[in-house]
Motif scaffolding. Structure first.
Motif, PDB file in Angstrom:
ATOM      1  N   ASP A 281     -52.780 -72.576 -15.799  1.00 55.67           N
ATOM      2  CA  ASP A 281     -54.075 -73.002 -16.321  1.00 55.67           C
ATOM      3  C   ASP A 281     -54.138 -74.525 -16.458  1.00 55.67           C
ATOM      4  OD1 ASP A 281     -52.263 -73.183 -18.371  1.00 55.67           O
ATOM      5  OD2 ASP A 281     -53.497 -72.148 -19.856  1.00 55.67           O
ATOM      6  N   GLN A 282     -53.263 -75.221 -15.755  1.00 58.36           N
ATOM      7  CA  GLN A 282     -53.273 -76.684 -15.720  1.00 58.36           C
ATOM      8  C   GLN A 282     -54.048 -77.161 -14.485  1.00 58.36           C
ATOM      9  OE1 GLN A 282     -51.495 -78.135 -18.517  1.00 58.36           O
ATOM     10  NE2 GLN A 282     -51.732 -75.949 -18.969  1.00 58.36           N
ATOM     11  N   LYS A 283     -53.998 -78.458 -14.211  1.00 53.41           N
ATOM     12  CA  LYS A 283     -54.631 -79.022 -13.028  1.00 53.41           C
ATOM     13  C   LYS A 283     -53.669 -79.977 -12.334  1.00 53.41           C
ATOM     14  CE  LYS A 283     -59.487 -78.886 -14.504  1.00 53.41           C
ATOM     15  NZ  LYS A 283     -60.710 -79.708 -14.710  1.00 53.41           N
ATOM     16  N   ILE A 284     -53.848 -80.150 -11.031  1.00 55.91           N
ATOM     17  CA  ILE A 284     -53.206 -81.224 -10.285  1.00 55.91           C
ATOM     18  C   ILE A 284     -54.323 -82.183  -9.886  1.00 55.91           C
ATOM     19  CG2 ILE A 284     -51.952 -81.878  -8.210  1.00 55.91           C
ATOM     20  CD1 ILE A 284     -50.552 -79.194  -8.303  1.00 55.91           C
ATOM     21  N   GLY A 285     -54.397 -83.329 -10.547  1.00 58.57           N
ATOM     22  CA  GLY A 285     -55.564 -84.195 -10.376  1.00 58.57           C
ATOM     23  C   GLY A 285     -56.794 -83.422 -10.830  1.00 58.57           C
ATOM     24  N   PRO A 286     -57.800 -83.312  -9.957  1.00 55.50           N
ATOM     25  CA  PRO A 286     -58.997 -82.565 -10.339  1.00 55.50           C
ATOM     26  C   PRO A 286     -58.904 -81.064 -10.049  1.00 55.50           C
ATOM     27  CG  PRO A 286     -59.321 -83.569  -8.198  1.00 55.50           C
ATOM     28  CD  PRO A 286     -57.940 -83.992  -8.660  1.00 55.50           C
ATOM     29  N   VAL A 287     -57.832 -80.647  -9.398  1.00 54.97           N
ATOM     30  CA  VAL A 287     -57.785 -79.294  -8.841  1.00 54.97           C
ATOM     31  C   VAL A 287     -57.185 -78.286  -9.832  1.00 54.97           C
ATOM     32  CG1 VAL A 287     -56.949 -77.862  -6.943  1.00 54.97           C
ATOM     33  CG2 VAL A 287     -57.546 -80.253  -6.525  1.00 54.97           C
ATOM     34  N   PRO A 288     -57.965 -77.268 -10.217  1.00 54.82           N
ATOM     35  CA  PRO A 288     -57.406 -76.175 -11.006  1.00 54.82           C
ATOM     36  C   PRO A 288     -56.887 -75.092 -10.062  1.00 54.82           C
ATOM     37  CG  PRO A 288     -59.738 -75.841 -10.785  1.00 54.82           C
ATOM     38  CD  PRO A 288     -59.397 -77.105  -9.993  1.00 54.82           C
TER      39      PRO A 288
ATOM     40  N   GLU B 232     -62.589 -84.991  -4.179  1.00 58.06           N
ATOM     41  CA  GLU B 232     -61.645 -86.082  -4.408  1.00 58.06           C
ATOM     42  C   GLU B 232     -60.197 -85.612  -4.340  1.00 58.06           C
ATOM     43  OE1 GLU B 232     -63.064 -84.813  -8.579  1.00 58.06           O
ATOM     44  OE2 GLU B 232     -63.530 -84.452  -6.472  1.00 58.06           O
ATOM     45  N   ALA B 233     -59.989 -84.329  -4.136  1.00 59.55           N
ATOM     46  CA  ALA B 233     -58.620 -83.796  -4.078  1.00 59.55           C
ATOM     47  C   ALA B 233     -57.906 -84.293  -2.824  1.00 59.55           C
ATOM     48  CB  ALA B 233     -58.646 -82.279  -4.084  1.00 59.55           C
ATOM     49  N   GLU B 234     -56.618 -84.588  -2.957  1.00 55.75           N
ATOM     50  CA  GLU B 234     -55.832 -85.089  -1.843  1.00 55.75           C
ATOM     51  C   GLU B 234     -55.214 -83.940  -1.054  1.00 55.75           C
ATOM     52  OE1 GLU B 234     -52.939 -87.853  -3.197  1.00 55.75           O
ATOM     53  OE2 GLU B 234     -54.414 -89.258  -4.027  1.00 55.75           O
ATOM     54  N   THR B 235     -55.087 -84.136   0.259  1.00 54.40           N
ATOM     55  CA  THR B 235     -54.391 -83.181   1.114  1.00 54.40           C
ATOM     56  C   THR B 235     -53.230 -83.877   1.792  1.00 54.40           C
ATOM     57  OG1 THR B 235     -55.882 -83.647   2.969  1.00 54.40           O
ATOM     58  CG2 THR B 235     -56.462 -81.806   1.528  1.00 54.40           C
TER      59      THR B 235
END
Length: 213
Positions: A139-146, A191-194
């Motif tokens: 239930d955390q996020k990586i940057g903006p990504v849940p 804005e999520a990175e790939t």
């Protein structure tokens, strides 16, 4: 969210089909967390199982989705893996067989009512002193990504403890997913990175636990 995995594996390219093992699984292997007879539960298309078998582990890989297991068998045609279609919340016929369990993204797919049955079934299927390694959406996020199927830490801790598992490590981590098959989800977070292979990192818990006798 209830997913029809038979349909997914028949009609679509799934986001977790990397064509290679999850880096988090490779890291668990390099950390010495796997040994002996390994149960890859919820094996999907078999890339993690193939990696482990090639590393010398005795691997049994199960999934409830028959189309996934059929594709995994073809993918692993020259690798010695025991693939089975099986219900992970039951595991009848596997009692006391395994030294290690790998759950790479299964727990969060189960309904809440099934999670206790699942970890209890894993306890029955493993030997005294067995290790469980779980990669579960957090239930955390990586940057903006849940994550698309978030699970709070307390849920995992309570369920594992009640099912006969003593947690030894609980840490945040990443699970990679291909962006093209999950475009509807990814487009919510422009804005999520790939990475250089067009994959997005989704937040997970990396959980290690030992079987309590």
């Amino acid at each position: 969210m209830i997913l029809d995995f038979d349909d997914l594996y028949t009609t679509a390219t799934v986001p977790w089909d990397l064509g290679e093992p999850q880096p988090a699984v490779v890291a668990l292997d390099r950390a010495g967390r796997l040994s002996g007879a390994v149960l890859d539960v919820g094996c999907g298309l078999g890339d993690n199982a193939i990696y482990l078998a090639r590393k010398g582990f005795r691997v049994t890989a199960i999934d409830a989705a028959r189309p996934a297991v059929e594709q995994a068998r073809r993918r692993a045609a020259e690798v010695d893996i025991d693939f089975r279609v099986a219900d992970a919340t039951d595991l009848t016929g596997f009692a006391g067989r395994f030294d290690t369990v790998l759950d790479s993204a299964l727990y969060h797919c189960l309904a809440e009512a099934d999670r206790g049955r699942y970890v209890t079934a894993l306890h029955r299927a493993t030997k005294p002193g067995a290790r469980l390694n779980m990669l579960c959406f957090s239930d955390q996020k990586i940057g903006p990504v849940p994550s698309p199927l978030p699970v709070p830490e307390r849920n995992i801790r309570d369920t594992l403890t009640a099912g006969g598992w003593a947690i030894t490590d609980f840490a945040p981590g990443e699970l990679l997913a291909r962006t093209e098959p999950s475009r509807e989800f990814v487009e919510q977070y422009p804005e999520a990175e790939t990475d250089d292979k067009g994959r997005i990192a989704m937040p997970i818990w990396i959980v290690q636990a030992n079987r309590v006798t």
